[in-house]
Design a protein around this motif. Structure first.
Motif, PDB file in Angstrom:
ATOM      1  N   GLN A  63      74.816 -28.792  98.791  1.00  0.00           N
ATOM      2  CA  GLN A  63      75.540 -29.319  99.945  1.00  0.00           C
ATOM      3  C   GLN A  63      74.639 -30.201 100.800  1.00  0.00           C
ATOM      4  O   GLN A  63      75.067 -31.243 101.297  1.00  0.00           O
ATOM      5  CB  GLN A  63      76.106 -28.170 100.781  1.00  0.00           C
ATOM      6  CG  GLN A  63      77.239 -27.418 100.092  1.00  0.00           C
ATOM      7  CD  GLN A  63      77.730 -26.234 100.922  1.00  0.00           C
ATOM      8  OE1 GLN A  63      77.092 -25.853 101.907  1.00  0.00           O
ATOM      9  NE2 GLN A  63      78.852 -25.640 100.499  1.00  0.00           N
ATOM     10  N   ALA A  64      73.386 -29.751 100.938  1.00  0.00           N
ATOM     11  CA  ALA A  64      72.441 -30.558 101.709  1.00  0.00           C
ATOM     12  C   ALA A  64      72.198 -31.895 101.023  1.00  0.00           C
ATOM     13  O   ALA A  64      72.078 -32.947 101.676  1.00  0.00           O
ATOM     14  CB  ALA A  64      71.117 -29.794 101.874  1.00  0.00           C
ATOM     15  N   LEU A  65      72.143 -31.861  99.644  1.00  0.00           N
ATOM     16  CA  LEU A  65      71.942 -33.094  98.888  1.00  0.00           C
ATOM     17  C   LEU A  65      73.121 -34.052  99.106  1.00  0.00           C
ATOM     18  O   LEU A  65      72.923 -35.240  99.410  1.00  0.00           O
ATOM     19  CB  LEU A  65      71.788 -32.775  97.398  1.00  0.00           C
ATOM     20  CG  LEU A  65      71.714 -33.982  96.441  1.00  0.00           C
ATOM     21  CD1 LEU A  65      70.491 -34.832  96.743  1.00  0.00           C
ATOM     22  CD2 LEU A  65      71.680 -33.504  94.986  1.00  0.00           C
ATOM     23  N   GLN A  66      74.345 -33.515  98.954  1.00  0.00           N
ATOM     24  CA  GLN A  66      75.510 -34.362  99.136  1.00  0.00           C
ATOM     25  C   GLN A  66      75.615 -34.856 100.580  1.00  0.00           C
ATOM     26  O   GLN A  66      76.000 -35.998 100.828  1.00  0.00           O
ATOM     27  CB  GLN A  66      76.778 -33.612  98.739  1.00  0.00           C
ATOM     28  CG  GLN A  66      76.866 -33.313  97.241  1.00  0.00           C
ATOM     29  CD  GLN A  66      78.144 -32.594  96.869  1.00  0.00           C
ATOM     30  OE1 GLN A  66      78.969 -32.324  97.740  1.00  0.00           O
ATOM     31  NE2 GLN A  66      78.299 -32.284  95.592  1.00  0.00           N
ATOM     32  N   HIS A  67      75.253 -33.979 101.517  1.00  0.00           N
ATOM     33  CA  HIS A  67      75.285 -34.373 102.919  1.00  0.00           C
ATOM     34  C   HIS A  67      74.266 -35.482 103.183  1.00  0.00           C
ATOM     35  O   HIS A  67      74.563 -36.455 103.887  1.00  0.00           O
ATOM     36  CB  HIS A  67      75.010 -33.157 103.817  1.00  0.00           C
ATOM     37  CG  HIS A  67      74.954 -33.505 105.271  1.00  0.00           C
ATOM     38  ND1 HIS A  67      76.083 -33.831 106.003  1.00  0.00           N
ATOM     39  CD2 HIS A  67      73.890 -33.578 106.122  1.00  0.00           C
ATOM     40  CE1 HIS A  67      75.719 -34.102 107.238  1.00  0.00           C
ATOM     41  NE2 HIS A  67      74.398 -33.946 107.342  1.00  0.00           N
ATOM     42  N   ALA A  68      73.079 -35.308 102.608  1.00  0.00           N
ATOM     43  CA  ALA A  68      72.039 -36.323 102.809  1.00  0.00           C
ATOM     44  C   ALA A  68      72.460 -37.655 102.187  1.00  0.00           C
ATOM     45  O   ALA A  68      72.258 -38.725 102.779  1.00  0.00           O
ATOM     46  CB  ALA A  68      70.712 -35.840 102.202  1.00  0.00           C
ATOM     47  N   VAL A  69      73.042 -37.593 100.969  1.00  0.00           N
ATOM     48  CA  VAL A  69      73.498 -38.825 100.312  1.00  0.00           C
ATOM     49  C   VAL A  69      74.602 -39.473 101.132  1.00  0.00           C
ATOM     50  O   VAL A  69      74.623 -40.696 101.346  1.00  0.00           O
ATOM     51  CB  VAL A  69      73.976 -38.524  98.876  1.00  0.00           C
ATOM     52  CG1 VAL A  69      74.683 -39.732  98.280  1.00  0.00           C
ATOM     53  CG2 VAL A  69      72.806 -38.103  98.006  1.00  0.00           C
ATOM     54  N   ALA A  70      75.556 -38.662 101.585  1.00  0.00           N
ATOM     55  CA  ALA A  70      76.655 -39.216 102.371  1.00  0.00           C
ATOM     56  C   ALA A  70      76.136 -39.828 103.672  1.00  0.00           C
ATOM     57  O   ALA A  70      76.634 -40.868 104.114  1.00  0.00           O
ATOM     58  CB  ALA A  70      77.674 -38.126 102.666  1.00  0.00           C
ATOM     59  N   LYS A  71      75.139 -39.177 104.273  1.00  0.00           N
ATOM     60  CA  LYS A  71      74.575 -39.713 105.513  1.00  0.00           C
ATOM     61  C   LYS A  71      73.905 -41.057 105.274  1.00  0.00           C
ATOM     62  O   LYS A  71      74.051 -41.998 106.073  1.00  0.00           O
ATOM     63  CB  LYS A  71      73.576 -38.698 106.082  1.00  0.00           C
ATOM     64  CG  LYS A  71      72.985 -39.105 107.417  1.00  0.00           C
ATOM     65  CD  LYS A  71      72.054 -38.037 107.948  1.00  0.00           C
ATOM     66  CE  LYS A  71      71.469 -38.444 109.281  1.00  0.00           C
ATOM     67  NZ  LYS A  71      70.533 -37.416 109.803  1.00  0.00           N
ATOM     68  N   VAL A  72      73.168 -41.149 104.158  1.00  0.00           N
ATOM     69  CA  VAL A  72      72.505 -42.425 103.840  1.00  0.00           C
ATOM     70  C   VAL A  72      73.551 -43.515 103.591  1.00  0.00           C
ATOM     71  O   VAL A  72      73.434 -44.637 104.097  1.00  0.00           O
ATOM     72  CB  VAL A  72      71.582 -42.259 102.616  1.00  0.00           C
ATOM     73  CG1 VAL A  72      71.071 -43.615 102.147  1.00  0.00           C
ATOM     74  CG2 VAL A  72      70.420 -41.337 102.950  1.00  0.00           C
ATOM     75  N   LEU A  73      74.582 -43.187 102.810  1.00  0.00           N
ATOM     76  CA  LEU A  73      75.594 -44.187 102.473  1.00  0.00           C
ATOM     77  C   LEU A  73      76.386 -44.592 103.713  1.00  0.00           C
ATOM     78  O   LEU A  73      76.804 -45.751 103.836  1.00  0.00           O
ATOM     79  CB  LEU A  73      76.548 -43.652 101.400  1.00  0.00           C
ATOM     80  CG  LEU A  73      75.910 -43.350 100.028  1.00  0.00           C
ATOM     81  CD1 LEU A  73      76.954 -42.802  99.070  1.00  0.00           C
ATOM     82  CD2 LEU A  73      75.260 -44.595  99.447  1.00  0.00           C
ATOM     83  N   ALA A  74      76.591 -43.659 104.613  1.00  0.00           N
ATOM     84  CA  ALA A  74      77.345 -43.998 105.816  1.00  0.00           C
ATOM     85  C   ALA A  74      76.562 -44.931 106.720  1.00  0.00           C
ATOM     86  O   ALA A  74      77.157 -45.750 107.440  1.00  0.00           O
ATOM     87  CB  ALA A  74      77.721 -42.722 106.572  1.00  0.00           C
ATOM     88  N   GLY A  75      75.251 -44.817 106.694  1.00  0.00           N
ATOM     89  CA  GLY A  75      74.437 -45.647 107.579  1.00  0.00           C
ATOM     90  C   GLY A  75      73.995 -46.954 106.967  1.00  0.00           C
ATOM     91  O   GLY A  75      73.338 -47.744 107.652  1.00  0.00           O
ATOM     92  N   ALA A  76      74.303 -47.193 105.698  1.00  0.00           N
ATOM     93  CA  ALA A  76      73.862 -48.411 105.027  1.00  0.00           C
ATOM     94  C   ALA A  76      75.037 -49.364 104.874  1.00  0.00           C
ATOM     95  O   ALA A  76      76.199 -48.956 104.785  1.00  0.00           O
ATOM     96  CB  ALA A  76      73.272 -48.097 103.656  1.00  0.00           C
ATOM     97  N   SER A  77      74.719 -50.650 104.838  1.00  0.00           N
ATOM     98  CA  SER A  77      75.764 -51.671 104.651  1.00  0.00           C
ATOM     99  C   SER A  77      75.666 -52.359 103.308  1.00  0.00           C
ATOM    100  O   SER A  77      76.637 -52.983 102.870  1.00  0.00           O
ATOM    101  CB  SER A  77      75.674 -52.711 105.779  1.00  0.00           C
ATOM    102  OG  SER A  77      74.378 -53.315 105.788  1.00  0.00           O
TER     103      SER A  77
END
Length: 956
Positions: A63-77
């Protein structure tokens, strides 16, 4: 009893003791088992707690991995911005050491490492550098395998796996476990993320599934970024198009308020965008007098209809910011966006167009006035042209009619016995008449070509015959100058073609006549070759080479221009209009060819032209019944000119003969001497113009030898002097022909010499004192077919000229003076051919031809059964009387179509077509030459023979 009782007691006691002991043992065992189960249960509970804690830790980690990936993707353009952070997040969350991103290249043939991240870059720096430098194909190394299979892969220890080709992995000493998972973009793998751990690890399927989910998550991000980029690009392009559009582009909401306003709208209406946005469109861009029309137009667009509105483009009056009105063209479309209706309008300033339309109207009125003036002038010009054409036709007729008598009678006069002075005068008259006729023909032809009224016929003809007929017309001219005129017709040239033979003869005649005119001594050779050919067409090349004065390079540039010659002095010395070559050039171009010249001053010239002509569908020649007569015969050819020797050799070989060619009389006598004891020659062709021994002397010498007996000798000459025929007969010659030698003429002569009769004559062979065979006897023999000829001519002089011309060719004719006499004569006697003068009193040739053709249409109809009923029989009887036909049914079925040849002094545009439209079969323009008349009669004879052959086959 006591004993028994004691025994019983002890037995019972013993039994009780044993039972108690057993119960105690069972209780002890049960207690032990229960304690063991409690220990096992406790251990299981502890293990379950440990597993639950581990699973919870793994789940938290995933969950932490998916959360971290989602956080990165949400902050990138962008993908490039997100990849380094993704690698760092995945490596740190999984507690691994190195992460690499491999991207599939655009050509989809290789995959390359574009970015990487590591916990400790100093140890694995070389490994990461090599990974970035290299590329892999599908199925190569771990990234290539993952790309090819499209699913996550696991490697427990890279040091022991042969899949890896990067040796630096082992050199690090700390990279062991590895895994890779794909990133899918729609239906293709976009890239691969590769991870490395510092310890060997067994395959973790749960982790691989989680990484697969991460890969799909990243793929969705890549797809979203591409869509957003495409959308931004589309919006930017649309905005650029709108801003750079030539029209004013305006968008209004459902209330009519302006929401968008491009740059062109600012220039058209004068309002900047920030001031006009939010204003009512009708109040802003239309004057009060046209606002109601605009709102009605908008309302029509909103009305529901089954079919789309046919015309959304309307013209209105626009209003600028400075209150000036101007014409505009508006096209508006309603659009449904998110449940609401907006309007998109394209508005164009049409002030310039309206001004141009008004100018065009004014110009159209002026043009209409000018056209009326031009129509009046055109009517006057047409009237003048018709008057001129009528005048030229009349003058052509009036000039040609007496010229026919002048030239014809002069030719007949030259056939009689004259003094030298009288012959000189007659020759001068004929030369001047021919020259005047040439000038008239050139001017008429040139006027037709310039007016675009000259049309070419497409009929079947024999190419060789057409060339030879052209040379016949200039043979006497060449002979009078002592020139050797020869025709070299190559064997591979197709003869049966489709085209206009008269125009082809005209070109050849003009070039050959020019060559003779400008050549004082030597040769004039016409060579016919084929440049290229297919089953349907042939490109024919005709070259006329002379040994004349030649042409300079500067003069050659003016040769094919109208009314020009190579040098002005040539006109004074040789004469001519300067139109001949210009006419030839236009005729050759109309036949799909080109014309040119090669020349050197003082050495001669070579005029050449090509024509592209279709072949006849049935190119097979009719079999000659005497074709085998000449096959295998030995013939001696004695000719001083090399080109003539070659022509005669090719002709005789083509007939299956065995020629021996020599160039002088002495060499011929040597050949005869050497052939003693060998098969003798059957025939001999002797040139009369040889030195030092001419042909007649050579013939006498051959006859004086024993080996010369039995050889049939033919004399060939270029001059045709009086007395030659008599001298030839006295020297023992069998035939006498003048050059240029025509193939068919020579063939008929050889056959006649061998058989002592022309093949087509049907006369019995005569062996006693056979007559000397000449070109005249050959023509007369061919003319002695049973032809009935009728001549219609009203001019007494022309009647005499024509009668003598026919008599010269061996024909007898009947003569009538007008059209009515022609109709009456044809109705009484079945003529094979009628030579019809077109201009005759009472009934002209055209009307007479139409009457004859109308009667033939009735005559050739098959007999129909007798009509039933008195009324039908009466109508049929009236038709009989009206047509004045008294023939029986058998006669109607067997009456042939009479050939009608027009003879007219008219040679203007349309005269030939008028003759053919009237039902005539051929056309002769006056003055009529012997050669032209002979050519027409040859065609009549061929048609007559074909008709008789068809009838004999039907009878059989």
């Amino acid at each position: 009893m006591v004993v028994d009782g004691v025994s019983t007691f002890w037995i019972i006691a013993t039994a009780n003791v044993l039972l108690v002991a057993l119960m105690i043992f069972f209780l002890i065992q049960t207690s032990r088992r229960a304690r063991a189960e409690r220990i096992l249960a406790e251990a299981e509970r502890i293990r379950f707690q440990e597993n639950e804690q581990r699973f919870r830790s793994i789940l938290d980690q995933r969950q932490a991995l998916q959360h971290a990936v989602a956080k990165v993707l949400a902050g990138a353009s962008t993908v490039e911005q997100a990849v380094p952070d993704l690698l760092q997040a995945i490596v740190l969350n999984l507690d691994w050491h190195v992460g690499l991103f491999w991207q599939v290249q655009d050509d989809r043939r290789t995959i390359a490492c574009t970015q990487g991240w590591s916990v400790d870059t100093t140890v694995v720096q070389e490994f990461m550098r090599r990974s970035r430098q290299g590329t892999h194909t599908a199925g190569s190394d771990l990234p290539g395998h993952c790309w090819a299979r499209g699913e996550p892969l696991w490697v427990e220890d890279v040091a022991r796996n042969p899949m890896f080709t990067r040796g630096s992995v082992e050199a690090t000493g700390m990279l062991h476990a590895a895994c890779a998972f794909p990133i899918w973009l729609r239906a293709n793998v976009y890239g691969v993320i590769e991870l490395f751990g510092n310890e060997p690890q067994t395959e973790d399927w749960d982790l691989l599934r989680a990484l697969g989910t991460v890969g799909r998550q990243i793929g969705l991000f890549v797809e979203r970024t591409e869509v957003e980029a495409a959308l931004h690009e589309h919006e930017a392009r649309t905005s650029l198009i709108i801003d750079t559009a030539l029209d004013a582009v305006i968008t209004m909401d459902h209330t009519g308020r302006i929401t968008e306003w491009n740059v062109q709208a600012e220039q058209v209406f004068g309002w900047p965008a920030h001031e006009v946005i939010g204003r009512d469109a009708a109040e802003t861009i239309f004057p009060p007098s046209h606002r109601l029309s605009y709102r009605e137009y908008v309302q029509r667009l909103l009305e529901p209809r089954d079919a789309p509105l046919s015309n959304r483009l309307v013209e209105m009056i626009g209003l600028r910011r400075d209150s000036r009105e101007f014409p505009v063209e508006i096209a508006m479309t309603p659009l449904a966006v998110e449940g609401a209706v907006i309007f998109s309008a394209f508005i164009r300033d049409i002030t310039s167009r309206k001004e141009a339309e008004q100018a065009l109207k004014d110009y159209a009125q002026q043009l209409e006035h000018i056209n009326q003036q031009l129509d009046d002038a055109l009517r006057e010009a047409r009237a003048a042209t018709e008057a001129k054409s009528s005048f030229l036709a009349t003058m052509s007729h009036e000039i040609r009619t007496p010229m026919n008598g002048v030239i014809g009678m002069t030719g007949l006069l030259l056939e009689t016995t004259l003094t030298d002075e009288q012959r000189e005068y007659a020759e001068t008259v004929r030369t001047c008449g021919d020259h005047l006729l040439t000038i008239i023909n050139d001017i008429l032809d040139f006027s037709k070509i310039e007016a675009g009224k000259l049309d070419l016929e497409v009929i079947e003809f024999d190419l060789r015959l057409a060339i030879e007929e052209s040379l016949d017309l200039v043979a006497e001219r060449a002979s009078s100058k002592g020139l050797n005129l020869a025709c070299l017709f190559h064997a591979d040239v197709p003869r049966n073609l489709l085209g206009d033979p008269s125009r082809l003869r005209q070109v050849v005649l003009n070039l050959t006549a020019n060559a003779i005119k400008f050549t004082e001594s030597g040769d004039v050779v016409v060579e016919v070759t084929v440049e290229s050919q297919s089953k349907e067409k042939a490109m024919i090349r005709v070259a006329v080479t002379d040994t004349g004065i030649g042409i300079s390079e500067q003069a050659r540039e003016r040769l094919f221009r109208s009314f020009s010659q190579a040098d002005g002095s040539t006109t004074r010395k040789y004469g001519g209009t300067g139109l001949g070559l210009a006419i030839c050039k236009r005729l050759v171009e109309m036949m799909g060819g080109t014309i040119g010249v090669m020349s050197r001053v003082g050495e001669g010239s070579c005029f050449w032209f090509t024509v592209n002509l279709p072949k006849q569908v049935d190119c097979s020649l009719s079999a000659d019944t005497s074709a085998t007569v000449l096959a295998g015969l030995r013939i001696l050819i004695v000719e001083e000119k090399a080109i003539n020797r070659r022509i005669l050799e090719l002709m005789t070989k083509g007939w299956g003969m065995q020629p021996m060619v020599v160039h002088s009389g002495s060499e011929a006598l040597d050949v005869l001497s050497r052939r003693r004891g060998q098969p003798r020659f059957d025939l001999g062709l002797l040139d009369v113009d040889m030195s030092p021994t001419d042909g007649i002397e050579l013939a006498r010498a051959i006859r004086a030898r024993a080996e010369g007996a039995g050889i049939n000798l033919i004399l060939l000459t270029s001059f045709g002097r009086r007395g030659d025929a008599k001298a030839a007969k006295e020297a023992g010659l069998a035939a006498y022909l003048t050059k240029p030698i025509r193939e068919r003429q020579l063939y008929d002569c050889l056959v006649a010499v061998i058989t002592q009769r022309p093949v087509a004559s049907g006369l019995p062979t005569t062996r006693e004192a056979p007559p000397l065979i000449t070109r005249h006897t050959l023509a007369e023999t061919k003319a002695k077919l049973d032809l009935r000829i009728l001549l219609a001519e009203d001019n007494i002089i022309n009647q005499k000229v024509a009668a003598r011309l026919f008599q010269r060719l061996g024909y007898r004719i009947d003569v009538v003076a007008d059209g009515r006499e022609v109709v009456e004569a044809v109705s009484r006697i079945r003529y094979d051919v009628v030579f019809m003068d077109c201009q005759m009193p009472d009934m002209d040739g055209f009307e007479a031809t139409r009457v004859i053709r109308q009667r033939e249409v009735f005559l050739v109809k098959p007999a129909s059964p007798a009509p039933r009923g008195p009324r039908l029989r009466r109508e049929a009887s009236e038709r009989e009387e009206q047509n004045e036909i008294r023939a029986t049914n058998d006669e109607r079925r067997g009456t042939p179509r009479v050939l009608i040849i027009a003879m007219t002094a008219n040679a203007m545009q349309g005269d030939r077509e008028r003759c053919l439209d009237a039902g005539m079969d051929d056309y002769l323009s006056k003055p009529i030459s012997v050669d032209a008349l002979a050519a027409v009669l040859d065609r009549v004879n061929q048609e007559h023979e074909r008709s008789r052959s068809d009838k004999s086959q039907e009878a059989a």
